[in-house]
Design an enzyme around this catalytic site. Structure first.
Site, mmCIF file in Angstrom:
data_model
loop_
_atom_site.group_PDB
_atom_site.id
_atom_site.type_symbol
_atom_site.label_atom_id
_atom_site.label_comp_id
_atom_site.label_asym_id
_atom_site.label_seq_id
_atom_site.Cartn_x
_atom_site.Cartn_y
_atom_site.Cartn_z
ATOM 1 N N GLU A 250 43.399 44.030 41.444
ATOM 2 C CA GLU A 250 43.308 44.165 39.996
ATOM 3 C C GLU A 250 43.988 45.415 39.423
ATOM 4 O O GLU A 250 43.311 46.357 38.977
ATOM 5 C CB GLU A 250 41.836 44.110 39.552
ATOM 6 C CG GLU A 250 41.146 42.826 39.962
ATOM 7 C CD GLU A 250 39.744 42.681 39.385
ATOM 8 O OE1 GLU A 250 39.194 43.660 38.863
ATOM 9 O OE2 GLU A 250 39.200 41.561 39.440
ATOM 10 N N GLU B 227 38.935 35.615 42.812
ATOM 11 C CA GLU B 227 37.568 35.970 42.424
ATOM 12 C C GLU B 227 37.161 35.122 41.241
ATOM 13 O O GLU B 227 37.968 34.880 40.340
ATOM 14 C CB GLU B 227 37.448 37.448 41.980
ATOM 15 C CG GLU B 227 37.354 38.445 43.096
ATOM 16 C CD GLU B 227 37.196 39.878 42.589
ATOM 17 O OE1 GLU B 227 36.584 40.083 41.524
ATOM 18 O OE2 GLU B 227 37.690 40.789 43.274
HETATM 19 C C1 FCB Z 1 36.060 42.432 39.585
HETATM 20 C C2 FCB Z 1 36.127 43.346 40.778
HETATM 21 C C3 FCB Z 1 34.948 43.254 41.702
HETATM 22 C C4 FCB Z 1 33.665 43.035 40.942
HETATM 23 C C5 FCB Z 1 33.804 41.895 39.972
HETATM 24 C C6 FCB Z 1 32.544 41.572 39.218
HETATM 25 O O1 FCB Z 1 36.779 42.990 38.531
HETATM 26 O O2 FCB Z 1 37.280 43.088 41.536
HETATM 27 O O3 FCB Z 1 34.934 44.386 42.497
HETATM 28 O O4 FCB Z 1 33.294 44.217 40.336
HETATM 29 O O5 FCB Z 1 34.811 42.195 39.050
#
Ligand code: FCB
Length: 440
Positions: A165, A349
């Site tokens: 990210e 994610e």
């Molecule tokens: C993302 C992150 C992870 C976690 C989730 C909820 O931005 O990569 O580490 O904090 O959000």
């Protein structure tokens, strides 16, 4: 949806990150900027830090068993730079490197594909002292760290992405100040956002030269929605989209940054940035999207970028994030159309926080089950339309250290009692296990 309702080669996984689960105080790891950020009043709920976290550093085998027993194909994990190189450069902490060596072997023994992230936010403090992501030299430091990891683990890694990210590393941490190092400075932000891509490209070249394959990038996108119908709001929403989503995708795949962002950044960019795209654009084998929510944007007359976020009407998770599954399909379609073409896409994610408690040995997190199925349905939809999505990875295996929100926000498929460290699979874990069946 069940595994059988996806293409045969589609892969499912779960993710974690080192600082959020390992217990950073163990095993000779060096201090990181998250330790000092968390120790500064007002930055983190109850000033909690990752010293113990889920104690995955000792309980890793139990945690890998949980992944394997649910039937996941992939485990997306990260290596802590300061655990491997306590000063960020130079000396290697053998115990730290041995830990990741065992962890990767543990995955392979269980038939799990190791999906490596090299950097998931805990910058060694010694490098933060030198300016961290503001310093162009970070590309070289990160390249050297990457080489250490590639030499030791590279032969057994299934996929690798340098940095989790970039938007959070850059904007969230240097402009909004919500994450370490907690700066609110546009020059620091412009430098960090460029250097994070330069470091990404440098690490990609290092891994490629070391013979590693299946290399990608992982970006978080948020779906921007205008708060009203005015042209000013439309422009504000476009700018949000430009610095949040397009900046990194255009840097990586088009070799440029959006004009809208340059309107704010131009006077603050590091010297010679235009010449770095040949490194930034090191060829990739896949692109990973982290997706959680949408944001409603409205102009507010403040300094650039002159807008704010307003609350929306949809049901929200414990994070206060609206649940907006259509954003996921829309982004996947758009990424393939505008940037990546036939390149394999992964959802790296996706998930939600809820206020889970263990009652009679059970956690009934029905909302999380609904969240996952709604988002998986969007993935199925775009696959049917021909978008090359090849896998889906949920966040997260375990309840863990949710950064500035401490241990309060629970994203896990498995509940963690942070006093006893006991793991309790939630109903969502059991649902995943049922949906995945045997890994064949
Ligand atoms: C993302 C992150 C992870 C976690 C989730 C909820 O931005 O990569 O580490 O904090 O959000």
């Amino acid at each position: 949806p069940k595994r059988s309702e996806f293409p045969e080669d589609f892969l499912f996984g779960v993710a974690t990150s080192s600082y959020q689960i390992e217990g950073h105080a163990k095993g000779g790891a060096g201090p990181t900027h998250w330790d000092s950020f968390a120790a500064t009043p007002g930055n983190v709920v109850r000033a909690e830090n990752g010293d113990l976290a889920c104690d995955h550093y000792t309980r890793w085998a139990e945690d890998l068993d949980l992944i394997a027993n649910a039937g996941f194909d992939i485990y997306r994990f990260s290596t802590s730079w300061a655990r491997v190189m306590p000063e960020g450069r130079g000396a290697v902490n053998a115990e730290g490197l041995d830990f990741y060596d065992r962890l990767v072997d543990g995955m392979l023994e269980r038939g799990i594909k190791p999906a490596l992230t090299l950097y998931h936010w805990e910058l060694p403090a010694a490098l933060a002292d030198l300016g961290g992501w503001r310093n162009r030299d970070i590309a070289g430091w990160f390249g050297d760290f990457t080489q250490v990891i590639a030499d030791r683990l590279g032969d057994r890694i299934w996929s690798a992405a340098p940095i989790n990210e970039p938007w959070c590393v850059g904007w969230l941490s240097h402009f909004l100040g919500h994450h370490a190092p907690g700066l609110r400075d546009i020059r620091a932000t412009a430098h960090a956002m460029h250097h994070v891509l330069l470091a990404h490209g440098t690490a990609t070249q290092v891994m490629r030269a070391s013979g590693m394959t299946n290399l990608g990038a992982v970006c978080n996108f948020e779906y921007p929605l205008p708060a009203d119908d005015s042209p000013e709001t439309a422009a504000a929403t476009r700018l949000y989209d430009a610095y949040y989503n397009r900046f990194f995708a255009e840097g990586l795949f088009l070799g440029r940054y959006p004009d809208e962002v340059m309107e704010g950044f131009a006077p603050h960019m590091p010297k010679g940035w235009q010449d770095d795209f040949s490194t930034i654009q090191a060829p990739l084998d896949w692109f990973g999207l982290n997706y959680y929510t949408c944001k409603r944007i409205a102009p507010d007359g403040s300094a650039w970028p002159s807008h704010t976020e307003v609350a929306g009407p949809l049901p929200k998770t414990e994070m206060g994030w609206e649940i907006y599954p259509e954003g996921l399909s829309s982004f996947l379609t758009r990424i393939a159309r505008d940037y990546t073409g036939d390149l394999p896409l992964f959802v790296t994610e996706n998930g939600m926080a809820s206020a889970d408690t263990v009652i009679g040995g059970k956690v009934t997190d029905a909302a999380r089950i609904a969240y996952y199925s709604a988002h998986l349905a969007e993935v199925q939809k775009v696959i049917a339309e021909g978008v090359p999505v090849k896998g889906y990875i949920g966040w997260s295996l375990l309840d863990n250290y949710e950064w500035a929100l401490g241990y309060e926000k629970r994203f896990g498929l498995v509940h963690v009692d942070f006093d006893t460290l006991q793991r309790t699979p939630k109903a969502s874990y059991l649902e995943w296990k049922d949906a995945l069946g045997d890994r064949g």
